[in-house]
Design a protein around this motif. Structure first.
Motif, PDB file in Angstrom:
ATOM      1  N   TYR A 174       0.783  -1.241   0.000  1.00 24.07           N
ATOM      2  CA  TYR A 174       0.000   0.000   0.000  1.00 24.07           C
ATOM      3  C   TYR A 174       0.817   1.294   0.000  1.00 24.07           C
ATOM      4  O   TYR A 174       0.669   2.132   0.875  1.00 24.07           O
ATOM      5  N   GLY A 203     -13.943  -5.100   5.789  1.00 23.21           N
ATOM      6  CA  GLY A 203     -13.134  -5.245   4.570  1.00 23.21           C
ATOM      7  C   GLY A 203     -12.453  -6.583   4.421  1.00 23.21           C
ATOM      8  O   GLY A 203     -11.527  -6.711   3.632  1.00 23.21           O
ATOM      9  N   SER A 204     -12.857  -7.595   5.218  1.00 21.84           N
ATOM     10  CA  SER A 204     -12.194  -8.899   5.177  1.00 21.84           C
ATOM     11  C   SER A 204     -10.722  -8.779   5.585  1.00 21.84           C
ATOM     12  O   SER A 204      -9.905  -9.636   5.241  1.00 21.84           O
ATOM     13  N   ASN A 215      -6.354 -11.393   6.164  1.00 17.77           N
ATOM     14  CA  ASN A 215      -4.915 -11.258   5.887  1.00 17.77           C
ATOM     15  C   ASN A 215      -4.051 -11.572   7.108  1.00 17.77           C
ATOM     16  O   ASN A 215      -2.824 -11.489   7.040  1.00 17.77           O
ATOM     17  N   TYR A 260      -9.185 -13.106  -7.041  1.00 22.08           N
ATOM     18  CA  TYR A 260      -7.803 -12.746  -6.692  1.00 22.08           C
ATOM     19  C   TYR A 260      -6.851 -12.806  -7.883  1.00 22.08           C
ATOM     20  O   TYR A 260      -5.660 -12.557  -7.738  1.00 22.08           O
ATOM     21  N   SER A 271      -5.131 -14.836   1.903  1.00 24.75           N
ATOM     22  CA  SER A 271      -6.438 -14.232   2.196  1.00 24.75           C
ATOM     23  C   SER A 271      -7.347 -15.360   2.683  1.00 24.75           C
ATOM     24  O   SER A 271      -7.861 -16.150   1.876  1.00 24.75           O
TER      25      SER A 271
HETATM   26  C1  AVI Z   1      -7.146  -5.911   2.057  1.00 24.34           C
HETATM   27  N1  AVI Z   1      -7.423  -7.336   1.886  1.00 24.34           N
HETATM   28  C2  AVI Z   1      -8.563  -7.758   2.725  1.00 24.34           C
HETATM   29  C3  AVI Z   1      -7.559  -7.775   0.480  1.00 24.34           C
HETATM   30  C4  AVI Z   1      -7.900  -9.283   0.427  1.00 24.34           C
HETATM   31  O1  AVI Z   1      -8.982  -9.595  -0.071  1.00 24.34           O
HETATM   32  O2  AVI Z   1      -7.124 -10.094   0.925  1.00 24.34           O
HETATM   33  C5  AVI Z   1      -6.305  -7.471  -0.316  1.00 24.34           C
HETATM   34  C6  AVI Z   1      -6.368  -7.979  -1.738  1.00 24.34           C
HETATM   35  N2  AVI Z   1      -5.466  -8.713  -2.324  1.00 24.34           N
HETATM   36  C7  AVI Z   1      -5.825  -8.980  -3.551  1.00 24.34           C
HETATM   37  N3  AVI Z   1      -7.005  -8.462  -3.764  1.00 24.34           N
HETATM   38  C8  AVI Z   1      -7.362  -7.799  -2.649  1.00 24.34           C
END
Ligand code: AVI
Length: 333
Positions: free
Chosen positions: A47, A172-173, A177, A217, A295
């Motif tokens: 980020y 935001g899930s 992570n 993804y 994830s």
């Molecule tokens: C921030 N996080 C919850 C996203 C996820 O779904 O793991 C990051 C992400 N990586 C790829 N797409 C989104």
């Protein structure tokens, strides 16, 4: 945080961690990730400005349903969530980011009470100041007490300045992570920082067919591939690395045994990369992978059981009609 807030106005206070725990630098983490095989890079470094913009684009992709469904669930059930508590509510948000989705809930709560104190916690003071500014401009009835801190440190040191009944948000899930042991530690710390009867709203992605998850993804437009390759670009820009981004492919696989989508960059040919600011040279064989992110996905029962083990009872879980995503409302016991 045991000290006077750094920025104060009638409606805004920003507490900065007076003794930030030393966090490993980008160079140190990159060095550690290439020390042994299989290679890894931490998703924490996705980020930067470019990565954040790419993540926002991901959230608008048709294949990445998570953000859209979570916003819809908040809009549909926000007033029921607010009505689940009899007392005046304050919101504490872990990893608030731009706090756009939070506004839906803030509106629902402000339909039941005249004023609301919002406590966003984020590692980045700049993100906090920017999002607080926007929120204060949009909501005259909101007061913000913000914390620029790692939330493990903040919760461990019990530095939250809450007064009323708390509704904590972990949206935001983001829980996905965290490795399971880290998530357990975080929820246990949160439970002990809250009072019995305080609420916790967790947004999490439900287990489903691997093909749907893998498309979310590894989108056909290649935005998620660019988001992952930006880690290598960032190493080049900030640490003087010489990764050839065109010599890597991106892929994501759902691993049923652990219940997680794991994302990888794969070297298309053998290569030797130097990263001067990390003081390392990295050898990659053709086909060798770098793991960039996990994830995790959960069933409703799994999430409820995990949180029960950390001091939270399930009040109600809201799921979309397609059974893809859940907002779990829990209460500290
Ligand atoms: C921030 N996080 C919850 C996203 C996820 O779904 O793991 C990051 C992400 N990586 C790829 N797409 C989104």
């Amino acid at each position: 945080m045991g000290m006077t807030p750094a920025a104060v106005s009638e409606r805004f206070a920003l507490y900065r961690d007076p003794h930030p725990t030393r966090v490993a630098s980008f160079a140190e983490d990159v060095r550690a990730g290439f020390r042994e095989r299989p290679y890894t890079l931490s998703p924490r470094y996705f980020y930067d400005d470019l990565g954040s913009a790419l993540f926002e684009a991901i959230c608008r992709l048709p294949e990445y349903y998570l953000t859209r469904i979570e916003s819809d669930l908040l809009a549909t059930y926000g007033s029921q969530i607010a009505a689940a508590f009899d007392e005046t509510l304050e919101i504490v948000e872990l990893g608030s980011g731009s706090a756009l989705k939070t506004r839906i809930l803030i509106d629902a709560i402000l339909a039941r009470q005249a004023q609301l104190t919002y406590h966003p916690i984020d590692i980045s003071p700049d993100a906090l100041i920017e999002s607080s500014h926007a929120l204060l401009g949009a909501h005259a009835a909101v007061r913000i007490v913000a914390y620029a801190s790692d939330y493990f440190t903040l919760l461990r040191e019990r530095r939250l300045h809450t007064q009323d009944r708390v509704l904590a948000l972990f949206l935001g899930s983001n829980v996905g992570n965290f490795e399971p042991a880290q998530a357990r530690e975080l929820f246990t710390l949160l439970a002990s920082a809250l009072e019995p009867g305080d609420g916790l709203l967790v947004g999490y992605d439900l287990k489903k067919e691997p093909s749907v998850l893998e498309l979310a993804y590894d989108d056909p437009t290649g935005v998620t591939a660019a988001f992952n390759k930006n880690l290598l670009g960032r190493i080049n820009r900030e640490l003087g690395g010489n990764f050839d981004l065109d010599a890597f492919s991106f892929f994501a696989r759902y691993h049923d045994d652990i219940g997680a989508v794991r994302s990888y960059l794969r070297a298309d040919r053998p290569q030797t990369v130097t990263i001067p600011a990390a003081g390392i040279t990295v050898e990659l064989a053709a086909g060798e992978t770098i793991h960039t992110e996990s994830s995790y996905k959960f069933s409703q029962e799994e999430m409820t059981e995990r949180l029960a083990g950390c001091g939270f009872g399930e009040r109600r879980t809201f799921v979309d009609a397609g059974g893809r995503y859940a907002l779990g409302l829990f209460v500290a016991t």
